[in-house]
Design an enzyme around this catalytic site. Structure first.
Site, PDB file in Angstrom:
ATOM      1  N   GLU A 260       0.829  -1.207   0.000  1.00 31.20           N
ATOM      2  CA  GLU A 260       0.000   0.000   0.000  1.00 31.20           C
ATOM      3  C   GLU A 260       0.859   1.250   0.000  1.00 31.20           C
ATOM      4  OE1 GLU A 260      -2.466   1.613  -0.542  1.00 31.20           O
ATOM      5  OE2 GLU A 260      -4.265   1.088   0.556  1.00 31.20           O
ATOM      6  N   ASP A 261       0.286   2.342  -0.483  1.00 29.49           N
ATOM      7  CA  ASP A 261       1.004   3.616  -0.421  1.00 29.49           C
ATOM      8  C   ASP A 261       0.950   4.194   0.988  1.00 29.49           C
ATOM      9  OD1 ASP A 261      -1.735   4.091  -0.573  1.00 29.49           O
ATOM     10  OD2 ASP A 261      -1.612   5.613  -2.130  1.00 29.49           O
TER      11      ASP A 261
ATOM     12  N   ASP B  34      -3.952   5.258   6.627  1.00 28.54           N
ATOM     13  CA  ASP B  34      -4.402   6.479   7.291  1.00 28.54           C
ATOM     14  C   ASP B  34      -5.304   6.057   8.457  1.00 28.54           C
ATOM     15  OD1 ASP B  34      -5.233   9.071   7.812  1.00 28.54           O
ATOM     16  OD2 ASP B  34      -6.325   9.344   5.956  1.00 28.54           O
TER      17      ASP B  34
ATOM     18  N   LYS C  61       0.150   7.006   9.011  1.00 30.59           N
ATOM     19  CA  LYS C  61      -0.168   8.192   9.822  1.00 30.59           C
ATOM     20  C   LYS C  61      -0.643   7.667  11.169  1.00 30.59           C
ATOM     21  CE  LYS C  61      -1.735  11.263   6.081  1.00 30.59           C
ATOM     22  NZ  LYS C  61      -2.923  11.847   5.431  1.00 30.59           N
TER      23      LYS C  61
ATOM     24  N   PHE D 122      -2.144  16.075   4.784  1.00 32.30           N
ATOM     25  CA  PHE D 122      -2.375  15.544   3.444  1.00 32.30           C
ATOM     26  C   PHE D 122      -1.125  15.718   2.577  1.00 32.30           C
ATOM     27  CE2 PHE D 122      -3.907  15.560  -0.931  1.00 32.30           C
ATOM     28  CZ  PHE D 122      -4.643  14.382  -0.935  1.00 32.30           C
TER      29      PHE D 122
ATOM     30  N   ASP E 167      -1.943  11.045  -4.946  1.00 28.96           N
ATOM     31  CA  ASP E 167      -2.507  12.114  -5.776  1.00 28.96           C
ATOM     32  C   ASP E 167      -3.359  13.099  -5.005  1.00 28.96           C
ATOM     33  OD1 ASP E 167      -4.625  10.156  -5.291  1.00 28.96           O
ATOM     34  OD2 ASP E 167      -5.795  11.343  -6.700  1.00 28.96           O
TER      35      ASP E 167
ATOM     36  N   ARG F  55       0.864  12.277  -8.826  1.00 27.06           N
ATOM     37  CA  ARG F  55       1.392  10.922  -8.585  1.00 27.06           C
ATOM     38  C   ARG F  55       2.809  10.755  -9.119  1.00 27.06           C
ATOM     39  NH1 ARG F  55      -2.910   7.716  -6.949  1.00 27.06           N
ATOM     40  NH2 ARG F  55      -4.917   8.106  -7.913  1.00 27.06           N
TER      41      ARG F  55
HETATM   42  P1  5GP Z   1      -7.566   4.731   5.034  1.00 27.67           P
HETATM   43  O1  5GP Z   1      -8.626   3.771   4.589  1.00 27.67           O
HETATM   44  O2  5GP Z   1      -6.443   4.099   5.783  1.00 27.67           O
HETATM   45  O3  5GP Z   1      -8.170   5.867   5.807  1.00 27.67           O
HETATM   46  O4  5GP Z   1      -7.005   5.435   3.764  1.00 27.67           O
HETATM   47  C1  5GP Z   1      -6.184   4.803   2.903  1.00 27.67           C
HETATM   48  C2  5GP Z   1      -6.171   5.437   1.536  1.00 27.67           C
HETATM   49  O5  5GP Z   1      -6.461   6.837   1.600  1.00 27.67           O
HETATM   50  C3  5GP Z   1      -4.804   5.326   0.944  1.00 27.67           C
HETATM   51  O6  5GP Z   1      -4.650   4.151   0.219  1.00 27.67           O
HETATM   52  C4  5GP Z   1      -4.717   6.566   0.066  1.00 27.67           C
HETATM   53  O7  5GP Z   1      -5.202   6.284  -1.203  1.00 27.67           O
HETATM   54  C5  5GP Z   1      -5.619   7.575   0.753  1.00 27.67           C
HETATM   55  N1  5GP Z   1      -4.863   8.565   1.560  1.00 27.67           N
HETATM   56  C6  5GP Z   1      -4.733   8.609   2.910  1.00 27.67           C
HETATM   57  N2  5GP Z   1      -3.972   9.652   3.304  1.00 27.67           N
HETATM   58  C7  5GP Z   1      -3.612  10.301   2.175  1.00 27.67           C
HETATM   59  C8  5GP Z   1      -2.794  11.466   1.921  1.00 27.67           C
HETATM   60  O8  5GP Z   1      -2.240  12.149   2.792  1.00 27.67           O
HETATM   61  N3  5GP Z   1      -2.645  11.805   0.602  1.00 27.67           N
HETATM   62  C9  5GP Z   1      -3.232  11.110  -0.408  1.00 27.67           C
HETATM   63  N4  5GP Z   1      -3.017  11.548  -1.644  1.00 27.67           N
HETATM   64  N5  5GP Z   1      -3.991  10.014  -0.203  1.00 27.67           N
HETATM   65  C10 5GP Z   1      -4.176   9.610   1.077  1.00 27.67           C
HETATM   66 MG    MG Z   2      -3.756   3.452  -1.500  1.00 32.03          MG
END
Ligand code: 5GP
Ligand code: MG
Length: 185
Positions: A102-103, A106, A134, A155, A162, A168
């Site tokens: 995963e990137d 969050d 995070k 963010f 993106d 990206r």
């Molecule tokens: P989660 O489900 O853990 O809240 O969110 C995961 C997804 O939210 C990540 O795979 C990503 O695509 C997006 N995301 C979370 N934080 C960021 C951020 O700071 N920047 C961007 N561009 N995408 C984020």
């Molecule tokens: Mg992602």
């Protein structure tokens, strides 16, 4: 300081390309050590993880397979909390060691969903390799075996991540500028 403007927002550089590459190499080293002989299947979560995955896999030296899935949960700069369908997983994961790539993790909602789905499909060892975490925003209990970098709850764009589809391709990480005092009235 280096800044970029994407659509209506300004971002300033927060992590260099060199630091990113160093963190990727560290994760690969741990994976090579931990998963030798386990024939792992790397499951790359598109779109955001494409750049991390490409860099990571260049450093992974053990026999492995790589496949891609797609889903999304973000609109703009706020998590919608709604995780869309996972699609594209055609390989059987039953009895396998699967490493989700995963990137960013969050809230952890996306990862919880993916891990749950892999568990249902019978994967025997599910691991997570995320470039970013995070920690202050994490709400779910998900495995986080390999975390390249921990960042504050802001963010970011770049290195696969993106803002509304753009940014990206940036090889560094940029953080959204908080509004200046003149703007907040
Ligand atoms: P989660 O489900 O853990 O809240 O969110 C995961 C997804 O939210 C990540 O795979 C990503 O695509 C997006 N995301 C979370 N934080 C960021 C951020 O700071 N920047 C961007 N561009 N995408 C984020
Ligand atoms: Mg992602």
């Amino acid at each position: 300081m280096k800044t970029v403007t994407i659509k209506d927002k300004e971002f300033s550089i927060s992590i260099s390309a060199e630091k990113i590459q160093e963190a990727v190499a560290n994760v690969a080293e741990q994976i090579n050590w931990d998963l030798a002989g386990k024939d792992p299947l790397f499951l790359v979560v598109l779109n955001g993880a494409f750049m991390f995955a490409a860099d990571l896999m260049r450093h992974v030296t053990i026999p492995c397979e790589i496949t891609f899935i797609k889903l999304s949960s973000y609109e703009g700069t706020q998590s919608t909390g709604v995780v869309k369908e996972i699609f594209g997983l055609n390989e059987s994961v039953a009895g396998r060691t699967v490493v989700v790539v995963e990137d960013i993790v969050d809230t952890g909602i996306t990862m919880e969903r993916i891990v749950g789905s892999l568990r249902e499909k019978g994967a025997s060892d599910i691991r997570v390799a995320t470039f970013f975490l995070k920690p202050d925003s994490l709400k779910r209990d998900v495995p986080l075996n390999y975390v390249a970098l921990r960042i504050p709850n802001q963010f970011i764009v770049g290195y696969g991540l993106d803002y509304d589809g753009y940014g990206r391709n940036l090889k560094e990480i940029y953080t959204l500028q908080s509004k200046s005092s003149e703007e907040i009235k």
